[in-house]
Motif scaffolding. Structure first.
Motif, PDB file in Angstrom:
ATOM      1  N   UNK A 176      -2.473 -15.356  17.744  1.00 20.59           N
ATOM      2  CA  UNK A 176      -3.530 -15.249  16.717  1.00 20.59           C
ATOM      3  C   UNK A 176      -3.571 -14.510  15.652  1.00 20.59           C
ATOM      4  N   UNK A 177      -3.556 -13.263  16.250  1.00 19.66           N
ATOM      5  CA  UNK A 177      -4.028 -12.219  15.152  1.00 19.66           C
ATOM      6  C   UNK A 177      -3.552 -11.954  13.687  1.00 19.66           C
ATOM      7  N   UNK A 178      -1.573 -11.637  13.830  1.00 24.31           N
ATOM      8  CA  UNK A 178      -1.196 -11.559  13.471  1.00 24.31           C
ATOM      9  C   UNK A 178      -1.352 -12.197  10.903  1.00 24.31           C
ATOM     10  N   UNK A 179      -1.394 -14.162  11.666  1.00 25.29           N
ATOM     11  CA  UNK A 179      -1.911 -14.132  10.157  1.00 25.29           C
ATOM     12  C   UNK A 179      -3.354 -13.874   9.665  1.00 25.29           C
ATOM     13  N   UNK A 180      -4.299 -13.280  11.061  1.00 25.01           N
ATOM     14  CA  UNK A 180      -5.327 -12.978  10.256  1.00 25.01           C
ATOM     15  C   UNK A 180      -5.805 -12.287   9.355  1.00 25.01           C
ATOM     16  N   UNK A 181      -5.286 -11.732  10.894  1.00 24.33           N
ATOM     17  CA  UNK A 181      -4.834  -9.965   9.345  1.00 24.33           C
ATOM     18  C   UNK A 181      -4.028  -9.571   7.834  1.00 24.33           C
ATOM     19  N   UNK A 182      -3.440 -10.482   8.196  1.00 26.04           N
ATOM     20  CA  UNK A 182      -2.796 -10.680   6.658  1.00 26.04           C
ATOM     21  C   UNK A 182      -3.080 -10.959   5.693  1.00 26.04           C
TER      22      UNK A 182
ATOM     23  N   UNK B 174      -7.299 -20.188  11.693  1.00 27.59           N
ATOM     24  CA  UNK B 174      -7.957 -18.638  11.163  1.00 27.59           C
ATOM     25  C   UNK B 174      -7.932 -17.646  10.589  1.00 27.59           C
ATOM     26  N   UNK B 175      -6.411 -17.430  10.254  1.00 23.00           N
ATOM     27  CA  UNK B 175      -5.974 -17.194   8.529  1.00 23.00           C
ATOM     28  C   UNK B 175      -6.790 -16.832   8.357  1.00 23.00           C
ATOM     29  N   UNK B 176      -6.559 -18.863   7.390  1.00 26.88           N
ATOM     30  CA  UNK B 176      -7.963 -19.505   5.918  1.00 26.88           C
ATOM     31  C   UNK B 176      -9.148 -18.908   5.948  1.00 26.88           C
TER      32      UNK B 176
END
Length: 413
Positions: free
Chosen positions: A49-55, A311-313
């Motif tokens: 879950x975290x990696x696209x949010x970090x990006x 989450x990322x968007x």
């Protein structure tokens, strides 16, 4: 003679200042950046879950800096990796607020991590944005929740699934912490309101990866629909074991979480085809804003980058909402920025238009129902500009700005 000397001194000083001013401006840019913190799992059991949010956080900050920063000042972003450890979430929230002196923190994945961060940042008066979908009910003037909530998704998703699969008996599988526990209550509420029932609910710690006993219980219960509220890498094992048990084509499945960690990429079409989900963002949304965003995203992080999730968007939206509020307030000081956000600031980005709802500090946003098909999503239905009705029913920070709690729905058994 004295007058001429003074005039020459004044002119010399003015010329020196004029020549020095570009250097001084550059020095100010370098010496006085606005401190930004991100606290997301880059490793550990919920890093999916975290990696696209970090990006997306990184990209939003870089784009703002390329456009001149915020209020003419560079943003200095520091990432913290809590490694799916709640104690590290608390530690890094404290560090971001005290040592780094961040103006704003974007972070948290599990609701448990949000509740580890939230009171610390409230205590240190550091503005906080939480951008993952969650169970709703957080009412805190220092906190802004930009992800979707059950009133925006499950309220329409539950009856849709019951109608699509021609069934009223739901069996819920949920992660055993506050997101899973409270979301299970929302599922039961919306099922009852639409003439259905939840015949059983099973909760699982995040490290559980053996679902054999549960699958046998489901076979005995013979529900019409499985509703998955499972979370994290270990819980992905359920989908593989479900297929191995020969259940894939016998009982249809819907989920409030499948795909938020890009599970549609981590599992095979055999394991995921036909699962129905509902979120505020899918990477397949065909809007100019989303298509342009995705081009920039993959150019920045490469073709093999984690696919963009809700989450990322919503992290990307959150950064831009904060930046617009700071520009409107003329400062990054916490209270003026909160007051600017409470005017109903909006941002149009990959997830469409999102607008801060002043009484709840949540987003008014578009939501969608989609089917997972061959590692992608097929959007089945859309619901524009959904208000956070669940949290609106209990939270009014305009009338009660000192409110600071999470309200939990109670549904009769």
């Amino acid at each position: 003679m004295t007058s001429n000397l003074n005039r020459r001194n004044v002119l010399k000083a003015a010329t020196s200042a004029a020549l020095a001013s570009p250097f001084l401006i550059r020095k100010s840019w370098a010496a006085e950046p606005i401190q930004i913190a991100g606290i997301h799992d880059a490793s550990g059991g919920i890093d999916i879950y975290g990696r696209p949010m970090i990006n997306c956080l990184t990209m939003a900050v870089e784009e703002l800096n390329e456009a001149g920063g915020v209020l003419g000042r560079k943003l200095d972003l520091k990432h913290y990796d809590p490694q799916s450890n709640m104690q590290l979430y608390a530690q890094y929230a404290t560090e971001a607020a005290t040592r780094q002196r961040a103006s704003v923190v974007f972070g948290g994945i599990l609701s448990a991590s949000r509740e580890a961060i939230r009171p610390i940042l409230s205590r240190y008066r550091t503005l906080y944005f939480y951008s993952l979908l969650y169970e709703g009910g957080v009412c805190d003037r220092n906190t802004f929740c930009t992800g979707s909530t059950p009133g925006q998704t499950l309220e329409k998703f539950t009856p849709y699934v019951m109608d699509r699969f021609k069934g009223k008996k739901i069996y819920t599988l949920a992660a055993d912490y506050n997101y899973g526990q409270i979301t299970a209550k929302w599922i039961r509420k919306f099922a009852q309101e639409n003439g259905g029932e939840v015949v059983a609910t099973d909760f699982f710690p995040l490290d559980v990866n053996d679902f054999g006993a549960t699958i046998r219980k489901i076979q005995e219960a013979q529900p019409d629909i499985i509703m998955s509220v499972l979370v994290g890498g270990a819980h992905n094992s359920f989908y593989r074991q479900w297929v191995a048990a020969g259940m894939k084509d016998k009982i249809p499945m819907a989920s409030t979480t499948f795909g938020i960690g890009n599970e549609q990429v981590l599992t095979s079409p055999e394991e995921h085809n036909g699962i129905i989900v509902s979120y505020a963002y899918f990477d397949g949304i065909q809007t100019p804003e989303n298509q342009d965003f995705l081009k920039r995203y993959y150019k920045r992080f490469g073709d093999d980058a984690d696919a963009v999730t809700e989450g990322g968007a919503m992290t990307y939206h959150a950064v831009n909402l904060w930046a617009k509020a700071a520009e409107k307030a003329g400062t990054v000081e916490r209270v003026p920025v909160i007051e600017a956000l409470e005017t109903g600031i909006d941002f149009v980005g990959p997830a469409g238009k999102t607008t801060i709802d002043p009484p709840t500090h949540h987003n008014i946003l578009d939501t969608y129902i989609a089917e997972v098909r061959d590692n992608k999503y097929e959007v089945l239905k859309s619901f524009p500009q959904q208000p956070p009705t669940d949290t609106q029913a209990v939270c009014d920070l305009v009338e009660n700005p000192s409110d600071n709690q999470q309200y939990v729905i109670e549904v009769p058994e």
